[in-house]
Design a protein around this motif. Structure first.
Motif, PDB file in Angstrom:
ATOM      1  N   ALA A  63      -4.191   2.445   6.835  1.00  0.00           N
ATOM      2  CA  ALA A  63      -4.135   3.855   6.442  1.00  0.00           C
ATOM      3  C   ALA A  63      -3.589   4.689   7.590  1.00  0.00           C
ATOM      4  O   ALA A  63      -3.844   4.411   8.760  1.00  0.00           O
ATOM      5  N   ARG A  64      -2.842   5.715   7.215  1.00  0.00           N
ATOM      6  CA  ARG A  64      -2.266   6.628   8.193  1.00  0.00           C
ATOM      7  C   ARG A  64      -2.069   7.984   7.524  1.00  0.00           C
ATOM      8  O   ARG A  64      -1.693   8.057   6.349  1.00  0.00           O
ATOM      9  N   LYS A  65      -2.338   9.053   8.266  1.00  0.00           N
ATOM     10  CA  LYS A  65      -2.138  10.398   7.730  1.00  0.00           C
ATOM     11  C   LYS A  65      -0.663  10.613   7.402  1.00  0.00           C
ATOM     12  O   LYS A  65       0.210  10.140   8.115  1.00  0.00           O
ATOM     13  N   ASN A  66      -0.413  11.325   6.299  1.00  0.00           N
ATOM     14  CA  ASN A  66       0.954  11.747   6.002  1.00  0.00           C
ATOM     15  C   ASN A  66       0.989  13.270   6.010  1.00  0.00           C
ATOM     16  O   ASN A  66      -0.021  13.921   6.220  1.00  0.00           O
ATOM     17  N   ARG A  67       2.135  13.846   5.799  1.00  0.00           N
ATOM     18  CA  ARG A  67       2.275  15.297   5.907  1.00  0.00           C
ATOM     19  C   ARG A  67       2.275  15.979   4.545  1.00  0.00           C
ATOM     20  O   ARG A  67       2.853  17.045   4.378  1.00  0.00           O
ATOM     21  N   THR A  68       1.625  15.364   3.574  1.00  0.00           N
ATOM     22  CA  THR A  68       1.548  15.947   2.239  1.00  0.00           C
ATOM     23  C   THR A  68       0.083  16.134   1.863  1.00  0.00           C
ATOM     24  O   THR A  68      -0.813  15.746   2.599  1.00  0.00           O
ATOM     25  N   ASN A  69      -0.145  16.712   0.713  1.00  0.00           N
ATOM     26  CA  ASN A  69      -1.505  16.884   0.211  1.00  0.00           C
ATOM     27  C   ASN A  69      -1.896  15.795  -0.772  1.00  0.00           C
ATOM     28  O   ASN A  69      -2.931  15.893  -1.424  1.00  0.00           O
ATOM     29  N   THR A  70      -1.058  14.785  -0.921  1.00  0.00           N
ATOM     30  CA  THR A  70      -1.355  13.702  -1.849  1.00  0.00           C
ATOM     31  C   THR A  70      -1.449  12.382  -1.093  1.00  0.00           C
ATOM     32  O   THR A  70      -0.930  12.248   0.008  1.00  0.00           O
ATOM     33  N   ASN A  71      -2.097  11.436  -1.716  1.00  0.00           N
ATOM     34  CA  ASN A  71      -2.141  10.084  -1.175  1.00  0.00           C
ATOM     35  C   ASN A  71      -0.981   9.290  -1.748  1.00  0.00           C
ATOM     36  O   ASN A  71      -0.602   9.469  -2.905  1.00  0.00           O
ATOM     37  N   ARG A  72      -0.451   8.412  -0.936  1.00  0.00           N
ATOM     38  CA  ARG A  72       0.560   7.467  -1.402  1.00  0.00           C
ATOM     39  C   ARG A  72      -0.030   6.083  -1.204  1.00  0.00           C
ATOM     40  O   ARG A  72      -0.439   5.738  -0.097  1.00  0.00           O
ATOM     41  N   VAL A  73      -0.090   5.308  -2.277  1.00  0.00           N
ATOM     42  CA  VAL A  73      -0.780   4.021  -2.257  1.00  0.00           C
ATOM     43  C   VAL A  73       0.215   2.910  -2.550  1.00  0.00           C
ATOM     44  O   VAL A  73       0.967   2.971  -3.518  1.00  0.00           O
ATOM     45  N   GLY A  74       0.190   1.871  -1.703  1.00  0.00           N
ATOM     46  CA  GLY A  74       1.009   0.691  -1.902  1.00  0.00           C
ATOM     47  C   GLY A  74       0.137  -0.551  -1.885  1.00  0.00           C
ATOM     48  O   GLY A  74      -0.839  -0.617  -1.135  1.00  0.00           O
ATOM     49  N   ILE A  75       0.482  -1.515  -2.720  1.00  0.00           N
ATOM     50  CA  ILE A  75      -0.293  -2.754  -2.806  1.00  0.00           C
ATOM     51  C   ILE A  75       0.643  -3.925  -2.576  1.00  0.00           C
ATOM     52  O   ILE A  75       1.714  -4.005  -3.183  1.00  0.00           O
ATOM     53  N   THR A  76       0.240  -4.835  -1.697  1.00  0.00           N
ATOM     54  CA  THR A  76       1.033  -6.017  -1.387  1.00  0.00           C
ATOM     55  C   THR A  76       0.261  -7.259  -1.786  1.00  0.00           C
ATOM     56  O   THR A  76      -0.903  -7.410  -1.416  1.00  0.00           O
ATOM     57  N   VAL A  77       0.927  -8.129  -2.547  1.00  0.00           N
ATOM     58  CA  VAL A  77       0.327  -9.401  -2.939  1.00  0.00           C
ATOM     59  C   VAL A  77       1.358 -10.491  -2.648  1.00  0.00           C
ATOM     60  O   VAL A  77       2.448 -10.488  -3.209  1.00  0.00           O
ATOM     61  N   SER A  78       1.012 -11.422  -1.797  1.00  0.00           N
ATOM     62  CA  SER A  78       1.926 -12.464  -1.364  1.00  0.00           C
ATOM     63  C   SER A  78       2.160 -13.510  -2.444  1.00  0.00           C
ATOM     64  O   SER A  78       1.298 -13.766  -3.284  1.00  0.00           O
ATOM     65  N   LYS A  79       3.307 -14.162  -2.372  1.00  0.00           N
ATOM     66  CA  LYS A  79       3.602 -15.265  -3.285  1.00  0.00           C
ATOM     67  C   LYS A  79       2.670 -16.449  -3.076  1.00  0.00           C
ATOM     68  O   LYS A  79       2.531 -17.296  -3.937  1.00  0.00           O
TER      69      LYS A  79
END
Length: 131
Positions: free
Chosen positions: A31-47
């Motif tokens: 997790a890291r702060k961004n400069r917006t008022n929304t969260n951005r979520v990413g999901i990684t699943v390996s092969k």
């Protein structure tokens, strides 16, 4: 997701991988702060975790855990979640528990949810109006 969007840009994923992440046997959370008022979520699943239908199922379940608990998260964060092999066979409640515990460690949960009952101070037990 009401207050969030998907994280899709590779350079943002790579930038988050260089931060200190929180990990347990099911997931790794960056997790890291961004400069917006929304969260951005990413999901990684390996092969390594399985074929496409297995990876997509894990991704859908993790997205649903976030969606159901979205109001517990502070806004303004980039969040990347990496699924580990135990998350493939994990029960949904176990995934939820582990996701929220990592978010707690990372400090991205709202304070009232981090402290216990979820009620604002002075309003404990008045959920039905106190009548």
């Amino acid at each position: 997701m009401k207050f969030s969007s998907s994280l899709k840009l590779n350079h943002i994923f790579r930038r988050l991988y260089h931060t200190n992440g929180q990990a347990n046997s099911y997931l790794v959370l960056y997790a890291r702060k961004n400069r917006t008022n929304t969260n951005r979520v990413g999901i990684t699943v390996s092969k390594k975790l399985g074929k496409a239908h297995v990876r997509n199922r894990v991704r859908r379940r993790l997205r649903e855990v976030y969606r159901l608990n979205e109001d517990k998260f502070q806004s303004g964060w980039d969040i990347v979640l990496v699924a580990r092999s135990r998350s493939v066979e994990a029960r949904f409640d176990k995934l939820t528990e582990n996701y929220l515990s990592l978010a707690q460690k990372a400090g991205i949960l709202k304070k009232e949810n981090a402290e216990g009952d979820g009620f604002p101070p002075g309003e404990a037990g008045t959920a039905n109006g106190g009548d």
